[in-house]
Scaffold this active site. Structure first.
Site, mmCIF file in Angstrom:
data_model
loop_
_atom_site.group_PDB
_atom_site.id
_atom_site.type_symbol
_atom_site.label_atom_id
_atom_site.label_comp_id
_atom_site.label_asym_id
_atom_site.label_seq_id
_atom_site.Cartn_x
_atom_site.Cartn_y
_atom_site.Cartn_z
ATOM 1 N N ARG A 56 23.329 -10.347 23.071
ATOM 2 C CA ARG A 56 23.750 -9.790 21.767
ATOM 3 C C ARG A 56 25.153 -9.689 21.658
ATOM 4 O O ARG A 56 25.939 -9.222 22.704
ATOM 5 C CB ARG A 56 23.034 -8.466 21.202
ATOM 6 C CG ARG A 56 21.772 -8.472 21.012
ATOM 7 C CD ARG A 56 21.099 -7.039 20.536
ATOM 8 N NE ARG A 56 21.342 -6.156 21.629
ATOM 9 C CZ ARG A 56 22.059 -5.305 21.902
ATOM 10 N NH1 ARG A 56 22.989 -5.184 20.619
ATOM 11 N NH2 ARG A 56 22.125 -4.295 22.756
ATOM 12 N N LYS A 198 16.685 -8.314 16.601
ATOM 13 C CA LYS A 198 17.107 -6.832 16.441
ATOM 14 C C LYS A 198 17.708 -6.665 15.120
ATOM 15 O O LYS A 198 17.948 -5.289 14.512
ATOM 16 C CB LYS A 198 18.323 -6.864 17.490
ATOM 17 C CG LYS A 198 17.679 -6.825 18.942
ATOM 18 C CD LYS A 198 16.546 -5.957 18.906
ATOM 19 C CE LYS A 198 15.971 -5.718 20.501
ATOM 20 N NZ LYS A 198 14.769 -4.666 20.534
ATOM 21 N N HIS A 217 11.973 2.555 19.356
ATOM 22 C CA HIS A 217 12.135 1.417 20.379
ATOM 23 C C HIS A 217 11.394 1.683 21.511
ATOM 24 O O HIS A 217 11.929 2.235 22.680
ATOM 25 C CB HIS A 217 13.611 1.363 20.574
ATOM 26 C CG HIS A 217 14.136 0.147 21.413
ATOM 27 N ND1 HIS A 217 15.089 0.121 22.239
ATOM 28 C CD2 HIS A 217 13.375 -1.276 21.455
ATOM 29 C CE1 HIS A 217 15.096 -1.166 22.731
ATOM 30 N NE2 HIS A 217 14.346 -1.716 22.323
ATOM 31 N N SER A 235 16.609 -1.067 29.445
ATOM 32 C CA SER A 235 16.105 -2.236 30.194
ATOM 33 C C SER A 235 16.328 -1.783 31.560
ATOM 34 O O SER A 235 17.106 -1.102 32.229
ATOM 35 C CB SER A 235 17.368 -3.242 29.706
ATOM 36 O OG SER A 235 17.162 -4.324 30.803
ATOM 37 N N LYS A 239 9.412 -0.457 31.570
ATOM 38 C CA LYS A 239 8.650 -0.270 30.295
ATOM 39 C C LYS A 239 7.531 -1.500 29.907
ATOM 40 O O LYS A 239 6.482 -0.995 29.781
ATOM 41 C CB LYS A 239 9.526 -0.333 28.766
ATOM 42 C CG LYS A 239 8.911 0.022 27.373
ATOM 43 C CD LYS A 239 9.938 0.042 26.494
ATOM 44 C CE LYS A 239 11.112 -0.881 26.515
ATOM 45 N NZ LYS A 239 10.660 -1.812 25.481
ATOM 46 N N THR A 240 8.077 -2.658 30.177
ATOM 47 C CA THR A 240 6.976 -3.797 30.176
ATOM 48 C C THR A 240 5.946 -3.790 31.097
ATOM 49 O O THR A 240 4.855 -3.798 30.819
ATOM 50 C CB THR A 240 7.689 -5.336 30.105
ATOM 51 O OG1 THR A 240 8.717 -5.098 28.802
ATOM 52 C CG2 THR A 240 6.872 -6.290 29.676
ATOM 53 N N ASP A 254 7.539 -3.549 21.883
ATOM 54 C CA ASP A 254 9.029 -3.331 21.892
ATOM 55 C C ASP A 254 9.473 -2.348 20.558
ATOM 56 O O ASP A 254 10.514 -1.562 20.799
ATOM 57 C CB ASP A 254 9.717 -4.539 21.792
ATOM 58 C CG ASP A 254 11.429 -4.610 21.967
ATOM 59 O OD1 ASP A 254 11.724 -3.549 23.041
ATOM 60 O OD2 ASP A 254 12.055 -4.824 21.414
ATOM 61 N N ARG A 319 14.669 -15.346 28.406
ATOM 62 C CA ARG A 319 13.894 -14.681 27.485
ATOM 63 C C ARG A 319 12.670 -15.668 27.273
ATOM 64 O O ARG A 319 12.814 -17.024 27.377
ATOM 65 C CB ARG A 319 14.495 -14.356 26.179
ATOM 66 C CG ARG A 319 15.604 -13.087 26.272
ATOM 67 C CD ARG A 319 15.058 -11.832 26.549
ATOM 68 N NE ARG A 319 16.054 -10.623 26.612
ATOM 69 C CZ ARG A 319 15.528 -9.544 26.264
ATOM 70 N NH1 ARG A 319 14.494 -9.120 26.015
ATOM 71 N NH2 ARG A 319 16.612 -8.518 26.519
#
Length: 530
Positions: A56, A198, A217, A235, A239-240, A254, A319
Protein backbone atom coordinates in the site's frame (compact mmCIF):
# COMPACT_ATOMS: atom_id res chain seq x y z
CA UNK A 1 -17.58 19.20 -11.64
CA UNK A 2 -20.91 18.59 -9.90
CA UNK A 3 -22.53 15.26 -9.13
CA UNK A 4 -24.67 15.26 -12.29
CA UNK A 5 -21.60 15.67 -14.47
CA UNK A 6 -19.81 13.00 -12.49
CA UNK A 7 -22.61 10.52 -13.08
CA UNK A 8 -22.92 11.40 -16.76
CA UNK A 9 -19.19 11.03 -17.40
CA UNK A 10 -19.13 7.71 -15.55
CA UNK A 11 -22.14 6.39 -17.45
CA UNK A 12 -20.51 7.39 -20.72
CA UNK A 13 -17.49 5.31 -19.80
CA UNK A 14 -19.54 2.30 -18.69
CA UNK A 15 -21.58 2.32 -21.90
CA UNK A 16 -18.52 2.14 -24.10
CA UNK A 17 -17.96 -0.72 -26.52
CA UNK A 18 -14.69 -1.59 -24.77
CA UNK A 19 -16.34 -2.49 -21.44
CA UNK A 20 -16.76 -6.08 -20.21
CA UNK A 21 -19.22 -6.37 -17.32
CA UNK A 22 -19.19 -9.31 -14.90
CA UNK A 23 -16.98 -11.69 -16.84
CA UNK A 24 -16.66 -15.17 -15.38
CA UNK A 25 -13.50 -16.45 -13.71
CA UNK A 26 -12.38 -18.45 -16.78
CA UNK A 27 -13.02 -15.46 -19.04
CA UNK A 28 -10.98 -13.15 -16.80
CA UNK A 29 -8.15 -15.65 -16.53
CA UNK A 30 -8.09 -16.00 -20.31
CA UNK A 31 -8.09 -12.21 -20.76
CA UNK A 32 -5.30 -11.69 -18.23
CA UNK A 33 -3.09 -14.30 -19.90
CA UNK A 34 -3.80 -13.29 -23.50
CA UNK A 35 -3.19 -9.62 -22.68
CA UNK A 36 0.17 -10.48 -21.09
CA UNK A 37 -0.88 -9.26 -17.65
CA UNK A 38 -0.22 -12.55 -15.86
CA UNK A 39 0.80 -16.19 -16.27
CA UNK A 40 -0.69 -19.47 -15.13
CA UNK A 41 1.07 -21.50 -12.46
CA UNK A 42 1.25 -25.27 -12.04
CA UNK A 43 -1.90 -25.29 -9.86
CA UNK A 44 -3.89 -23.20 -12.33
CA UNK A 45 -3.63 -20.05 -10.23
CA UNK A 46 -2.89 -16.75 -11.96
CA UNK A 47 0.38 -15.02 -11.10
CA UNK A 48 0.85 -11.28 -11.59
CA UNK A 49 3.54 -8.77 -10.65
CA UNK A 50 2.84 -5.23 -9.47
CA UNK A 51 6.06 -3.48 -10.42
CA UNK A 52 7.66 -1.06 -7.98
CA UNK A 53 4.58 -0.81 -5.77
CA UNK A 54 4.41 -4.10 -3.87
CA UNK A 55 2.40 -2.77 -0.95
CA UNK A 56 0.00 0.00 0.00
CA UNK A 57 0.94 3.65 -0.48
CA UNK A 58 -0.42 5.32 2.69
CA UNK A 59 1.23 8.67 1.95
CA UNK A 60 -0.71 8.84 -1.32
CA UNK A 61 -4.16 8.25 0.21
CA UNK A 62 -6.58 11.18 0.43
CA UNK A 63 -10.13 11.99 1.46
CA UNK A 64 -11.92 14.80 -0.34
CA UNK A 65 -12.94 17.71 1.89
CA UNK A 66 -16.70 17.85 1.49
CA UNK A 67 -19.61 19.20 3.53
CA UNK A 68 -21.12 15.73 3.91
CA UNK A 69 -18.10 14.34 5.78
CA UNK A 70 -15.61 17.04 6.76
CA UNK A 71 -16.81 17.24 10.37
CA UNK A 72 -16.70 13.45 10.80
CA UNK A 73 -13.33 12.51 9.30
CA UNK A 74 -10.33 12.16 11.57
CA UNK A 75 -8.03 14.34 9.48
CA UNK A 76 -4.28 13.73 9.64
CA UNK A 77 -1.59 11.45 8.26
CA UNK A 78 -4.06 8.60 7.66
CA UNK A 79 -6.85 10.73 6.20
CA UNK A 80 -5.11 13.49 4.28
CA UNK A 81 -7.45 16.19 2.97
CA UNK A 82 -7.62 17.08 -0.70
CA UNK A 83 -9.88 19.62 -2.37
CA UNK A 84 -12.92 18.73 -4.44
CA UNK A 85 -11.44 20.74 -7.31
CA UNK A 86 -8.27 18.62 -7.35
CA UNK A 87 -10.30 15.42 -7.17
CA UNK A 88 -12.68 16.48 -9.95
CA UNK A 89 -9.89 17.45 -12.30
CA UNK A 90 -8.01 14.20 -11.73
CA UNK A 91 -11.18 12.13 -11.96
CA UNK A 92 -12.03 13.65 -15.32
CA UNK A 93 -8.52 12.97 -16.63
CA UNK A 94 -8.65 9.33 -15.48
CA UNK A 95 -12.02 8.70 -17.16
CA UNK A 96 -10.76 10.25 -20.39
CA UNK A 97 -7.65 8.08 -20.15
CA UNK A 98 -9.65 4.90 -19.62
CA UNK A 99 -11.86 5.75 -22.57
CA UNK A 100 -8.82 5.28 -24.79
CA UNK A 101 -8.24 1.69 -23.65
CA UNK A 102 -9.14 -1.24 -25.87
CA UNK A 103 -10.77 -3.09 -22.98
CA UNK A 104 -12.09 -2.32 -19.49
CA UNK A 105 -13.48 -4.71 -16.92
CA UNK A 106 -16.32 -4.15 -14.46
CA UNK A 107 -17.23 -6.19 -11.40
CA UNK A 108 -20.48 -5.58 -9.55
CA UNK A 109 -20.74 -6.97 -6.04
CA UNK A 110 -21.27 -6.38 -2.34
CA UNK A 111 -19.38 -5.76 0.88
CA UNK A 112 -21.04 -7.21 3.97
CA UNK A 113 -22.69 -10.61 4.35
CA UNK A 114 -25.45 -9.00 6.43
CA UNK A 115 -27.97 -8.13 3.73
CA UNK A 116 -29.56 -5.43 5.90
CA UNK A 117 -26.38 -3.34 5.93
CA UNK A 118 -24.32 -4.47 2.95
CA UNK A 119 -22.83 -2.05 0.47
CA UNK A 120 -23.42 -2.51 -3.25
CA UNK A 121 -20.60 -1.24 -5.43
CA UNK A 122 -18.81 -1.66 -8.73
CA UNK A 123 -15.13 -1.81 -9.63
CA UNK A 124 -13.89 -0.53 -12.98
CA UNK A 125 -10.51 -2.03 -13.79
CA UNK A 126 -7.93 -1.33 -16.44
CA UNK A 127 -6.48 -4.81 -15.86
CA UNK A 128 -8.34 -8.10 -16.18
CA UNK A 129 -6.35 -9.61 -13.29
CA UNK A 130 -7.40 -6.75 -11.02
CA UNK A 131 -11.00 -7.50 -11.94
CA UNK A 132 -10.45 -11.18 -11.12
CA UNK A 133 -8.98 -10.09 -7.79
CA UNK A 134 -12.10 -8.02 -7.10
CA UNK A 135 -14.34 -10.92 -8.13
CA UNK A 136 -12.62 -13.27 -5.68
CA UNK A 137 -12.20 -10.89 -2.73
CA UNK A 138 -15.68 -9.40 -2.53
CA UNK A 139 -19.16 -10.90 -2.27
CA UNK A 140 -20.41 -12.08 -5.64
CA UNK A 141 -24.07 -11.48 -6.50
CA UNK A 142 -26.49 -14.16 -7.62
CA UNK A 143 -28.02 -13.81 -11.08
CA UNK A 144 -31.13 -12.33 -9.48
CA UNK A 145 -29.11 -9.87 -7.38
CA UNK A 146 -27.05 -8.85 -10.38
CA UNK A 147 -30.17 -8.06 -12.39
CA UNK A 148 -31.28 -5.51 -9.77
CA UNK A 149 -27.80 -4.36 -8.69
CA UNK A 150 -27.44 -0.60 -8.22
CA UNK A 151 -24.00 0.56 -7.20
CA UNK A 152 -23.79 2.87 -4.20
CA UNK A 153 -20.04 3.33 -4.64
CA UNK A 154 -17.69 3.01 -7.62
CA UNK A 155 -13.99 2.22 -7.61
CA UNK A 156 -12.14 3.46 -10.68
CA UNK A 157 -8.73 1.79 -10.93
CA UNK A 158 -6.25 3.02 -13.56
CA UNK A 159 -2.81 1.73 -12.55
CA UNK A 160 -1.00 2.94 -15.68
CA UNK A 161 -2.28 6.50 -15.30
CA UNK A 162 0.44 8.49 -13.57
CA UNK A 163 -0.39 11.75 -11.86
CA UNK A 164 1.79 14.82 -12.34
CA UNK A 165 2.21 16.19 -8.79
CA UNK A 166 3.03 19.70 -10.02
CA UNK A 167 -0.21 19.85 -11.99
CA UNK A 168 -2.55 17.42 -10.26
CA UNK A 169 -1.96 18.38 -6.62
CA UNK A 170 -0.79 14.95 -5.43
CA UNK A 171 2.38 14.00 -3.56
CA UNK A 172 3.52 11.55 -6.23
CA UNK A 173 2.38 9.75 -9.36
CA UNK A 174 0.24 7.50 -7.19
CA UNK A 175 -3.12 8.42 -5.67
CA UNK A 176 -5.94 6.77 -3.76
CA UNK A 177 -8.72 9.33 -3.32
CA UNK A 178 -12.07 8.78 -1.61
CA UNK A 179 -15.00 11.11 -2.23
CA UNK A 180 -17.87 10.43 0.16
CA UNK A 181 -20.07 12.95 -1.62
CA UNK A 182 -19.52 11.65 -5.15
CA UNK A 183 -19.28 8.07 -3.84
CA UNK A 184 -16.15 7.48 -5.88
CA UNK A 185 -12.83 5.84 -5.02
CA UNK A 186 -10.16 6.86 -7.52
CA UNK A 187 -6.98 4.78 -7.74
CA UNK A 188 -4.07 5.44 -10.08
CA UNK A 189 -0.34 5.00 -10.47
CA UNK A 190 -0.12 1.72 -8.55
CA UNK A 191 -0.69 -1.87 -9.62
CA UNK A 192 -0.88 -3.23 -6.06
CA UNK A 193 -4.31 -4.88 -5.86
CA UNK A 194 -4.53 -4.50 -2.09
CA UNK A 195 -5.45 -0.83 -2.57
CA UNK A 196 -8.79 -1.97 -4.03
CA UNK A 197 -9.55 -4.24 -1.07
CA UNK A 198 -8.57 -1.76 1.62
CA UNK A 199 -10.41 1.14 -0.03
CA UNK A 200 -13.69 -0.72 0.36
CA UNK A 201 -12.79 -1.54 3.97
CA UNK A 202 -12.15 2.16 4.62
CA UNK A 203 -15.58 2.96 3.23
CA UNK A 204 -17.23 0.32 5.42
CA UNK A 205 -15.39 1.75 8.43
CA UNK A 206 -17.12 5.04 7.63
CA UNK A 207 -20.59 3.72 6.80
CA UNK A 208 -21.16 0.91 9.33
CA UNK A 209 -20.73 2.95 12.55
CA UNK A 210 -23.41 5.33 11.27
CA UNK A 211 -25.74 2.32 11.28
CA UNK A 212 -24.73 1.35 14.82
CA UNK A 213 -22.48 -1.47 13.57
CA UNK A 214 -18.92 -1.90 14.81
CA UNK A 215 -16.54 -2.47 11.89
CA UNK A 216 -13.47 -4.52 12.82
CA UNK A 217 -10.10 -5.50 11.37
CA UNK A 218 -10.12 -9.07 12.66
CA UNK A 219 -10.67 -12.72 11.78
CA UNK A 220 -13.55 -14.79 13.13
CA UNK A 221 -14.46 -18.42 13.58
CA UNK A 222 -17.17 -20.46 15.29
CA UNK A 223 -17.41 -23.80 17.06
CA UNK A 224 -19.95 -26.55 16.39
CA UNK A 225 -21.88 -25.21 19.39
CA UNK A 226 -22.10 -21.76 17.84
CA UNK A 227 -19.49 -20.09 20.07
CA UNK A 228 -18.04 -17.20 18.05
CA UNK A 229 -14.49 -15.91 18.51
CA UNK A 230 -12.80 -12.77 17.18
CA UNK A 231 -9.04 -12.50 16.59
CA UNK A 232 -7.51 -9.02 16.37
CA UNK A 233 -3.83 -8.57 15.56
CA UNK A 234 -1.37 -6.72 13.37
CA UNK A 235 0.89 -8.36 10.79
CA UNK A 236 3.14 -11.06 12.24
CA UNK A 237 1.10 -11.73 15.38
CA UNK A 238 -0.42 -15.02 14.19
CA UNK A 239 -3.98 -13.93 13.41
CA UNK A 240 -4.38 -16.13 10.33
CA UNK A 241 -2.56 -19.09 11.87
CA UNK A 242 -4.53 -19.11 15.12
CA UNK A 243 -7.95 -18.47 13.61
CA UNK A 244 -7.48 -21.38 11.18
CA UNK A 245 -8.68 -24.19 13.44
CA UNK A 246 -9.76 -27.62 12.14
CA UNK A 247 -12.30 -27.82 14.98
CA UNK A 248 -13.90 -24.46 14.19
CA UNK A 249 -15.42 -23.05 11.02
CA UNK A 250 -14.06 -19.85 9.53
CA UNK A 251 -16.47 -16.92 9.23
CA UNK A 252 -13.82 -14.68 7.70
CA UNK A 253 -10.10 -13.92 7.96
CA UNK A 254 -9.73 -10.14 7.91
CA UNK A 255 -12.73 -7.80 8.04
CA UNK A 256 -16.00 -8.05 10.00
CA UNK A 257 -18.97 -6.13 11.26
CA UNK A 258 -20.70 -6.61 14.63
CA UNK A 259 -24.36 -5.64 14.50
CA UNK A 260 -27.32 -6.16 16.84
CA UNK A 261 -27.72 -9.56 15.15
CA UNK A 262 -24.12 -10.73 15.60
CA UNK A 263 -20.95 -10.92 13.53
CA UNK A 264 -20.71 -10.95 9.73
CA UNK A 265 -17.87 -11.08 7.23
CA UNK A 266 -17.42 -7.97 5.11
CA UNK A 267 -15.68 -9.85 2.31
CA UNK A 268 -16.19 -12.87 0.12
CA UNK A 269 -12.59 -13.98 -0.10
CA UNK A 270 -9.17 -14.04 1.52
CA UNK A 271 -5.98 -12.07 0.83
CA UNK A 272 -3.36 -14.13 2.60
CA UNK A 273 0.35 -13.56 2.94
CA UNK A 274 2.23 -16.17 0.93
CA UNK A 275 5.76 -15.71 2.25
CA UNK A 276 7.28 -19.07 3.30
CA UNK A 277 3.93 -20.74 2.67
CA UNK A 278 3.88 -24.54 3.10
CA UNK A 279 1.10 -27.09 3.12
CA UNK A 280 2.35 -28.34 6.49
CA UNK A 281 2.01 -24.99 8.26
CA UNK A 282 -0.93 -23.45 6.38
CA UNK A 283 -2.83 -26.27 4.62
CA UNK A 284 -6.01 -24.24 4.05
CA UNK A 285 -4.19 -21.41 2.31
CA UNK A 286 -1.85 -23.70 0.37
CA UNK A 287 -4.66 -25.86 -1.01
CA UNK A 288 -6.84 -22.84 -1.86
CA UNK A 289 -4.35 -21.65 -4.48
CA UNK A 290 -5.99 -23.27 -7.47
CA UNK A 291 -7.58 -22.14 -10.74
CA UNK A 292 -9.14 -18.72 -10.24
CA UNK A 293 -6.86 -17.75 -7.37
CA UNK A 294 -4.44 -14.87 -7.82
CA UNK A 295 -0.81 -14.90 -6.71
CA UNK A 296 0.72 -11.46 -6.34
CA UNK A 297 4.49 -10.98 -6.67
CA UNK A 298 5.22 -14.65 -5.99
CA UNK A 299 8.26 -15.90 -7.91
CA UNK A 300 7.27 -18.71 -10.32
CA UNK A 301 9.56 -20.98 -12.31
CA UNK A 302 8.93 -20.08 -15.99
CA UNK A 303 9.47 -23.68 -17.11
CA UNK A 304 7.53 -25.67 -14.50
CA UNK A 305 5.07 -23.04 -13.30
CA UNK A 306 5.92 -23.97 -9.71
CA UNK A 307 5.65 -21.19 -7.14
CA UNK A 308 8.61 -20.57 -4.85
CA UNK A 309 7.06 -19.11 -1.71
CA UNK A 310 10.46 -18.72 -0.06
CA UNK A 311 11.78 -16.39 -2.77
CA UNK A 312 11.41 -12.77 -1.64
CA UNK A 313 13.37 -11.21 -4.50
CA UNK A 314 10.29 -9.25 -5.62
CA UNK A 315 8.99 -8.45 -2.13
CA UNK A 316 8.40 -9.98 1.27
CA UNK A 317 4.76 -8.96 0.87
CA UNK A 318 3.78 -11.79 -1.45
CA UNK A 319 0.04 -12.49 -1.48
CA UNK A 320 -2.59 -15.03 -2.47
CA UNK A 321 -6.18 -14.02 -3.20
CA UNK A 322 -8.94 -16.62 -3.36
CA UNK A 323 -12.68 -16.94 -2.64
CA UNK A 324 -13.85 -18.24 0.74
CA UNK A 325 -15.37 -21.22 -1.06
CA UNK A 326 -11.82 -22.43 -1.79
CA UNK A 327 -11.68 -23.40 1.90
CA UNK A 328 -13.71 -26.39 3.07
CA UNK A 329 -14.14 -25.49 6.72
CA UNK A 330 -16.18 -22.29 6.42
CA UNK A 331 -19.53 -20.88 7.46
CA UNK A 332 -21.26 -20.64 4.09
CA UNK A 333 -23.45 -17.70 5.11
CA UNK A 334 -20.43 -15.83 6.51
CA UNK A 335 -22.45 -14.77 9.56
CA UNK A 336 -22.40 -15.81 13.22
CA UNK A 337 -23.82 -14.88 16.58
CA UNK A 338 -22.43 -12.48 19.15
CA UNK A 339 -18.82 -13.25 20.16
CA UNK A 340 -18.22 -15.35 23.24
CA UNK A 341 -14.47 -14.72 23.14
CA UNK A 342 -12.34 -11.84 21.89
CA UNK A 343 -8.59 -12.30 21.51
CA UNK A 344 -6.13 -9.46 20.99
CA UNK A 345 -2.86 -10.77 19.54
CA UNK A 346 0.47 -9.04 19.99
CA UNK A 347 4.03 -10.08 19.21
CA UNK A 348 5.89 -8.38 22.06
CA UNK A 349 9.57 -8.63 21.13
CA UNK A 350 10.52 -7.16 24.51
CA UNK A 351 9.25 -10.19 26.45
CA UNK A 352 7.20 -8.07 28.87
CA UNK A 353 3.55 -8.90 28.26
CA UNK A 354 2.28 -12.29 29.51
CA UNK A 355 1.60 -15.05 26.98
CA UNK A 356 -2.07 -14.84 27.93
CA UNK A 357 -4.03 -12.58 30.26
CA UNK A 358 -7.68 -11.78 30.95
CA UNK A 359 -8.85 -8.24 30.32
CA UNK A 360 -11.49 -6.16 32.01
CA UNK A 361 -13.72 -4.00 29.85
CA UNK A 362 -11.51 -0.95 30.49
CA UNK A 363 -8.35 -2.91 29.70
CA UNK A 364 -9.96 -4.22 26.53
CA UNK A 365 -10.76 -0.70 25.38
CA UNK A 366 -7.27 0.49 26.32
CA UNK A 367 -5.45 -2.28 24.46
CA UNK A 368 -7.88 -2.02 21.52
CA UNK A 369 -7.04 1.67 21.16
CA UNK A 370 -3.33 0.98 21.64
CA UNK A 371 -3.10 -1.84 19.05
CA UNK A 372 0.42 -2.74 20.14
CA UNK A 373 2.97 -5.06 18.55
CA UNK A 374 6.69 -4.98 17.68
CA UNK A 375 8.55 -4.53 14.43
CA UNK A 376 11.53 -6.86 14.38
CA UNK A 377 15.10 -6.11 13.39
CA UNK A 378 15.65 -6.80 9.71
CA UNK A 379 12.05 -6.33 8.60
CA UNK A 380 12.78 -2.81 7.38
CA UNK A 381 15.98 -1.10 6.36
CA UNK A 382 17.56 0.72 9.28
CA UNK A 383 15.82 -1.25 12.02
CA UNK A 384 18.51 -2.95 14.09
CA UNK A 385 16.49 -3.62 17.25
CA UNK A 386 12.80 -4.27 17.96
CA UNK A 387 10.59 -1.21 17.47
CA UNK A 388 7.37 -0.46 19.35
CA UNK A 389 4.41 -0.22 16.97
CA UNK A 390 0.95 1.10 17.80
CA UNK A 391 -1.99 0.91 15.39
CA UNK A 392 -5.29 2.02 16.89
CA UNK A 393 -8.02 -0.62 16.76
CA UNK A 394 -5.45 -2.91 15.10
CA UNK A 395 -6.13 -1.12 11.81
CA UNK A 396 -5.50 2.63 11.98
CA UNK A 397 -4.62 3.02 8.25
CA UNK A 398 -8.22 2.17 7.38
CA UNK A 399 -10.15 4.27 9.93
CA UNK A 400 -11.82 7.40 8.54
CA UNK A 401 -13.40 8.22 11.91
CA UNK A 402 -11.64 8.93 15.22
CA UNK A 403 -10.41 5.68 16.81
CA UNK A 404 -12.39 6.45 19.96
CA UNK A 405 -15.63 6.00 18.01
CA UNK A 406 -14.80 2.33 17.42
CA UNK A 407 -13.46 1.80 20.96
CA UNK A 408 -16.60 3.21 22.54
CA UNK A 409 -18.70 0.92 20.35
CA UNK A 410 -16.58 -2.04 21.47
CA UNK A 411 -17.10 -1.08 25.11
CA UNK A 412 -20.85 -0.95 24.56
CA UNK A 413 -20.80 -4.38 22.87
CA UNK A 414 -18.86 -5.82 25.82
CA UNK A 415 -21.48 -4.40 28.22
CA UNK A 416 -24.31 -5.87 26.16
CA UNK A 417 -22.94 -9.36 25.44
CA UNK A 418 -20.26 -10.01 28.11
CA UNK A 419 -17.63 -11.77 25.99
CA UNK A 420 -14.43 -12.95 27.64
CA UNK A 421 -11.52 -10.81 26.39
CA UNK A 422 -7.91 -11.99 26.34
CA UNK A 423 -4.56 -10.48 25.41
CA UNK A 424 -2.29 -13.13 23.88
CA UNK A 425 1.42 -12.45 23.38
CA UNK A 426 2.88 -14.58 20.59
CA UNK A 427 6.22 -12.82 20.96
CA UNK A 428 9.17 -13.36 23.27
CA UNK A 429 9.59 -14.91 26.71
CA UNK A 430 12.54 -15.13 29.09
CA UNK A 431 14.05 -11.93 27.73
CA UNK A 432 13.72 -9.61 24.77
CA UNK A 433 14.45 -10.43 21.14
CA UNK A 434 18.02 -11.70 20.82
CA UNK A 435 18.11 -12.83 24.45
CA UNK A 436 14.94 -14.77 25.17
CA UNK A 437 13.05 -17.09 22.85
CA UNK A 438 9.80 -16.86 20.96
CA UNK A 439 6.80 -18.43 22.64
CA UNK A 440 6.23 -21.93 21.29
CA UNK A 441 3.32 -22.07 18.86
CA UNK A 442 2.10 -25.25 20.56
CA UNK A 443 1.83 -23.35 23.86
CA UNK A 444 0.01 -20.45 22.22
CA UNK A 445 -2.43 -22.83 20.54
CA UNK A 446 -3.08 -24.51 23.89
CA UNK A 447 -3.73 -21.15 25.56
CA UNK A 448 -6.09 -20.01 22.82
CA UNK A 449 -7.88 -23.36 22.91
CA UNK A 450 -8.34 -23.07 26.68
CA UNK A 451 -9.70 -19.55 26.30
CA UNK A 452 -12.15 -20.57 23.57
CA UNK A 453 -13.37 -23.59 25.54
CA UNK A 454 -14.07 -21.51 28.64
CA UNK A 455 -11.38 -23.21 30.73
CA UNK A 456 -9.93 -19.86 31.81
CA UNK A 457 -13.19 -18.19 32.78
CA UNK A 458 -12.86 -18.88 36.50
CA UNK A 459 -9.20 -19.77 37.03
CA UNK A 460 -7.00 -18.23 39.72
CA UNK A 461 -4.88 -15.37 38.40
CA UNK A 462 -1.86 -13.23 39.27
CA UNK A 463 -1.73 -9.52 38.54
CA UNK A 464 1.10 -8.31 36.33
CA UNK A 465 3.06 -5.69 38.25
CA UNK A 466 3.12 -2.84 35.71
CA UNK A 467 0.32 -3.54 33.26
CA UNK A 468 -2.06 -4.89 35.91
CA UNK A 469 -3.11 -7.83 33.75
CA UNK A 470 -4.80 -10.92 35.20
CA UNK A 471 -2.45 -13.81 34.39
CA UNK A 472 -3.86 -17.35 34.73
CA UNK A 473 -1.78 -19.42 37.16
CA UNK A 474 -2.51 -22.58 35.21
CA UNK A 475 -3.40 -23.35 31.59
CA UNK A 476 -3.91 -26.93 30.36
CA UNK A 477 -0.97 -28.06 28.24
CA UNK A 478 1.26 -25.12 29.16
CA UNK A 479 4.09 -25.14 31.73
CA UNK A 480 3.31 -22.90 34.71
CA UNK A 481 6.83 -21.46 34.45
CA UNK A 482 6.10 -19.56 31.21
CA UNK A 483 2.81 -17.97 32.23
CA UNK A 484 4.19 -15.07 34.27
CA UNK A 485 6.77 -13.26 32.10
CA UNK A 486 8.62 -11.77 35.08
CA UNK A 487 9.29 -15.24 36.47
CA UNK A 488 10.55 -16.39 33.06
CA UNK A 489 13.35 -13.77 33.00
CA UNK A 490 16.64 -14.84 34.64
CA UNK A 491 17.07 -11.25 35.88
CA UNK A 492 13.83 -9.86 37.37
CA UNK A 493 15.35 -6.41 37.88
CA UNK A 494 16.13 -6.22 34.17
CA UNK A 495 12.53 -7.25 33.47
CA UNK A 496 11.20 -4.49 35.73
CA UNK A 497 13.31 -1.85 34.00
CA UNK A 498 12.21 -2.94 30.53
CA UNK A 499 8.57 -3.23 31.67
CA UNK A 500 8.59 0.36 32.91
CA UNK A 501 10.09 1.50 29.59
CA UNK A 502 7.35 -0.24 27.61
CA UNK A 503 4.63 1.05 29.93
CA UNK A 504 5.94 4.58 29.44
CA UNK A 505 5.69 4.17 25.66
CA UNK A 506 2.11 2.95 26.04
CA UNK A 507 1.23 6.02 28.09
CA UNK A 508 2.94 8.38 25.66
CA UNK A 509 1.06 6.86 22.71
CA UNK A 510 -2.25 7.07 24.56
CA UNK A 511 -1.97 10.83 25.02
CA UNK A 512 -3.45 11.29 21.56
CA UNK A 513 -6.74 9.88 22.84
CA UNK A 514 -7.31 12.81 25.15
CA UNK A 515 -11.10 12.61 24.90
CA UNK A 516 -11.24 9.06 26.26
CA UNK A 517 -12.96 8.65 29.62
CA UNK A 518 -10.46 8.84 32.48
CA UNK A 519 -11.50 5.48 33.92
CA UNK A 520 -10.26 3.73 30.75
CA UNK A 521 -6.82 5.21 31.34
CA UNK A 522 -6.79 4.65 35.11
CA UNK A 523 -8.39 1.18 35.09
CA UNK A 524 -7.20 -0.08 31.70
CA UNK A 525 -3.66 1.19 31.29
CA UNK A 526 -0.34 0.37 32.95
CA UNK A 527 0.17 1.34 36.56
CA UNK A 528 2.53 4.25 37.11
CA UNK A 529 5.09 2.92 39.60
CA UNK A 530 7.42 5.93 39.45
Amino acid sequence: MNSVNTVNKLNELLNGQNVHIQLSVPQLVEKAVSRGEAVLTSTGALKAETGKYTGRSPKDKYVVEEAISKDKINWGAVNQPISHEVFSSLYSKVLDYLNTKEELFVFKGFAGADKESRLSFQVINEYAWHNLFSHQLFIRPTAEELASHESEFTIVSAPTFKANPAVDGTASETFIIISMEERIILIGGTEYAGEIKKSIFSIMNYLLPEKGILSMHCSSNVSENGDVALFFGLSGTGKTTLSADPNRKLIGDDEHGWSDNGVFNIEGGCYAKAINLTRENEPQIFDAIQFGSVLENVVVDPKTGLADYNDISLTENTRAAYPLQAIDNIVKTSVGGHPNTIIFLTADAFGILPPISKLTKEQAMYHFLSGFTSKLAGTERGITSPQVTFSACFGSPFLPLPATVYAEMLGKKIDEHSPQVFLVNTGWTGGEYGVGSRMKLSYTRAMVRAALEGKLDNVETDRGSVFGLAIPKQVPGVPDSVLNPRDAWPDVEAYDIKAKELASQFRENFKKFGSVAQDIVSKGGPINLN
